[in-house]
Write a protein that holds these residues in place. Structure first.
Motif, PDB file in Angstrom:
ATOM      1  N   LEU A 115       0.827  -1.208   0.000  1.00 10.70           N
ATOM      2  CA  LEU A 115       0.000   0.000   0.000  1.00 10.70           C
ATOM      3  C   LEU A 115       0.863   1.261   0.000  1.00 10.70           C
ATOM      4  O   LEU A 115       0.600   2.201  -0.760  1.00 10.70           O
ATOM      5  CB  LEU A 115      -0.937   0.000   1.207  1.00 10.70           C
ATOM      6  CG  LEU A 115      -2.135  -0.937   1.133  1.00 10.70           C
ATOM      7  CD1 LEU A 115      -2.874  -0.961   2.467  1.00 10.70           C
ATOM      8  CD2 LEU A 115      -3.095  -0.534   0.014  1.00 10.70           C
ATOM      9  N   PHE A 116       1.898   1.288   0.840  1.00  9.99           N
ATOM     10  CA  PHE A 116       2.749   2.473   0.907  1.00  9.99           C
ATOM     11  C   PHE A 116       3.553   2.656  -0.383  1.00  9.99           C
ATOM     12  O   PHE A 116       3.706   3.774  -0.881  1.00  9.99           O
ATOM     13  CB  PHE A 116       3.710   2.380   2.098  1.00  9.99           C
ATOM     14  CG  PHE A 116       3.034   2.336   3.445  1.00  9.99           C
ATOM     15  CD1 PHE A 116       1.703   2.676   3.599  1.00  9.99           C
ATOM     16  CD2 PHE A 116       3.740   1.937   4.576  1.00  9.99           C
ATOM     17  CE1 PHE A 116       1.084   2.638   4.841  1.00  9.99           C
ATOM     18  CE2 PHE A 116       3.133   1.898   5.822  1.00  9.99           C
ATOM     19  CZ  PHE A 116       1.801   2.243   5.960  1.00  9.99           C
ATOM     20  N   LEU A 117       4.072   1.540  -0.920  1.00 11.14           N
ATOM     21  CA  LEU A 117       4.823   1.634  -2.173  1.00 11.14           C
ATOM     22  C   LEU A 117       3.941   2.115  -3.316  1.00 11.14           C
ATOM     23  O   LEU A 117       4.372   2.900  -4.165  1.00 11.14           O
ATOM     24  CB  LEU A 117       5.417   0.271  -2.542  1.00 11.14           C
ATOM     25  CG  LEU A 117       6.797  -0.071  -1.999  1.00 11.14           C
ATOM     26  CD1 LEU A 117       7.181  -1.488  -2.412  1.00 11.14           C
ATOM     27  CD2 LEU A 117       7.841   0.923  -2.502  1.00 11.14           C
ATOM     28  N   ASN A 118       2.702   1.633  -3.339  1.00 11.86           N
ATOM     29  CA  ASN A 118       1.791   2.039  -4.398  1.00 11.86           C
ATOM     30  C   ASN A 118       1.629   3.558  -4.421  1.00 11.86           C
ATOM     31  O   ASN A 118       1.600   4.181  -5.490  1.00 11.86           O
ATOM     32  CB  ASN A 118       0.423   1.369  -4.193  1.00 11.86           C
ATOM     33  CG  ASN A 118      -0.488   1.551  -5.375  1.00 11.86           C
ATOM     34  OD1 ASN A 118      -0.272   0.990  -6.438  1.00 11.86           O
ATOM     35  ND2 ASN A 118      -1.523   2.368  -5.203  1.00 11.86           N
ATOM     36  N   ALA A 119       1.536   4.155  -3.228  1.00 14.82           N
ATOM     37  CA  ALA A 119       1.419   5.614  -3.144  1.00 14.82           C
ATOM     38  C   ALA A 119       2.740   6.295  -3.484  1.00 14.82           C
ATOM     39  O   ALA A 119       2.776   7.253  -4.261  1.00 14.82           O
ATOM     40  CB  ALA A 119       0.963   6.011  -1.743  1.00 14.82           C
ATOM     41  N   ALA A 120       3.843   5.805  -2.912  1.00 14.17           N
ATOM     42  CA  ALA A 120       5.140   6.452  -3.102  1.00 14.17           C
ATOM     43  C   ALA A 120       5.588   6.425  -4.562  1.00 14.17           C
ATOM     44  O   ALA A 120       6.166   7.398  -5.070  1.00 14.17           O
ATOM     45  CB  ALA A 120       6.189   5.786  -2.222  1.00 14.17           C
ATOM     46  N   ASP A 146      -3.465   9.150   1.180  1.00 22.12           N
ATOM     47  CA  ASP A 146      -2.303   9.903   0.713  1.00 22.12           C
ATOM     48  C   ASP A 146      -2.757  11.171   0.007  1.00 22.12           C
ATOM     49  O   ASP A 146      -3.951  11.362  -0.248  1.00 22.12           O
ATOM     50  CB  ASP A 146      -1.431   9.037  -0.209  1.00 22.12           C
ATOM     51  CG  ASP A 146      -2.133   8.642  -1.498  1.00 22.12           C
ATOM     52  OD1 ASP A 146      -2.443   9.541  -2.318  1.00 22.12           O
ATOM     53  OD2 ASP A 146      -2.384   7.439  -1.710  1.00 22.12           O
ATOM     54  N   ASN A 147      -1.803  12.033  -0.305  1.00 18.68           N
ATOM     55  CA  ASN A 147      -2.125  13.275  -1.033  1.00 18.68           C
ATOM     56  C   ASN A 147      -1.519  13.261  -2.429  1.00 18.68           C
ATOM     57  O   ASN A 147      -1.131  14.301  -2.968  1.00 18.68           O
ATOM     58  CB  ASN A 147      -1.656  14.499  -0.243  1.00 18.68           C
ATOM     59  CG  ASN A 147      -0.146  14.555  -0.075  1.00 18.68           C
ATOM     60  OD1 ASN A 147       0.561  13.575  -0.347  1.00 18.68           O
ATOM     61  ND2 ASN A 147       0.364  15.690   0.380  1.00 18.68           N
ATOM     62  N   GLY A 148      -1.435  12.067  -3.021  1.00 16.53           N
ATOM     63  CA  GLY A 148      -0.930  11.925  -4.382  1.00 16.53           C
ATOM     64  C   GLY A 148      -1.993  12.252  -5.423  1.00 16.53           C
ATOM     65  O   GLY A 148      -3.004  12.895  -5.123  1.00 16.53           O
ATOM     66  N   PRO A 149      -1.816  11.773  -6.650  1.00 17.42           N
ATOM     67  CA  PRO A 149      -2.735  12.110  -7.740  1.00 17.42           C
ATOM     68  C   PRO A 149      -4.057  11.349  -7.714  1.00 17.42           C
ATOM     69  O   PRO A 149      -4.951  11.629  -8.514  1.00 17.42           O
ATOM     70  CB  PRO A 149      -1.932  11.755  -8.999  1.00 17.42           C
ATOM     71  CG  PRO A 149      -1.000  10.683  -8.550  1.00 17.42           C
ATOM     72  CD  PRO A 149      -0.643  11.022  -7.137  1.00 17.42           C
ATOM     73  N   GLY A 150      -4.186  10.369  -6.819  1.00 14.88           N
ATOM     74  CA  GLY A 150      -5.424   9.594  -6.778  1.00 14.88           C
ATOM     75  C   GLY A 150      -5.422   8.453  -7.783  1.00 14.88           C
ATOM     76  O   GLY A 150      -4.423   8.191  -8.463  1.00 14.88           O
TER      77      GLY A 150
END
Length: 211
Positions: A115-120, A146-150
């Motif tokens: 999950l964390f890698l997917n966001a990072a 997270d605050n990534g692109p979604g």
């Protein structure tokens, strides 16, 4: 070809051979650690070897308390970001120290690392991941946001299927979130994905019933 010999190969044989690989990496890390310029990299290699051994079962499993599992997953992803020169991620935790998960610690380590890698991997600038765990209706709810692109709308309904990736790179296998969902189901849980409202980013919610 001796088919009998091939069929005799077991998981223990694989662990034996991979332990030889890990030993080589460990020896290389020890050589690097003697030079202060490479101490950080040597420590990263050592942690990666330890994680590989845990996943293989070559190291005894531990009691699955959520907080230390999260800390280990954060360290793995931080090592990844440093080694690959990816933007750094800040982690914010809201977890009670005695929160316990069902089953195997190494299984849950796989869940949170993926999950964390997917966001990072998808973030193009320094970002943030929030982890919250709360008791609800006698069970446990864990939220990773997270605050990534979604997540793109066209893949959101099939995000947990194998070979579906949130990344555009052809080198991605699209297995990370499938592994997450498979492990959560193994422990009679449920995981759902959504985009944050309002604002950018993705949110994954794991729900586990009371045991």
């Amino acid at each position: 070809m001796d088919e009998t010999a091939e069929s005799d190969l077991t998981r223990e044989d694989l662990i034996h051979d991979l332990n030889n690989v890990f030993e080589t990496i460990t020896e290389a890390a020890e050589l690097l650690s003697a030079d202060r310029r490479w101490k950080t990299l040597a420590a990263t290699l050592g942690r990666s070897v330890a994680r590989g051994k845990r996943l293989l079962g070559a190291i005894p499993d531990s009691t699955p308390y959520l907080a230390p599992i999260i800390e280990g997953a954060i360290q793995s992803v931080t090592d990844y970001c440093i080694a690959t020169r990816k933007p750094r991620v800040r982690f914010v935790r809201q977890i009670e120290a005695d929160t316990r998960l069902p089953g195997s610690a190494k299984d849950w380590e796989r869940v949170f690392v993926n999950l964390f890698l997917n966001a990072a991997q998808i973030m193009q600038k320094p970002g943030r991941i929030d982890i919250e765990a709360r008791q609800q209706d006698g069970g446990l709810v864990i939220t990773i946001s997270d605050n990534g692109p979604g997540i793109r709308a066209e893949i959101l309904p099939r995000i947990f299927r194998s070979n579906v990736s949130t990344k555009t790179s052809r080198s991605r296998s699209g297995l990370g979130l499938h592994i997450v969902a498979s492990i959560v189901r193994k422990y009679s849980g449920r995981v759902v994905a959504a985009n944050r409202e309002p604002g950018n980013g993705a949110v994954f919610t794991i729900s586990l019933s009371a045991s």
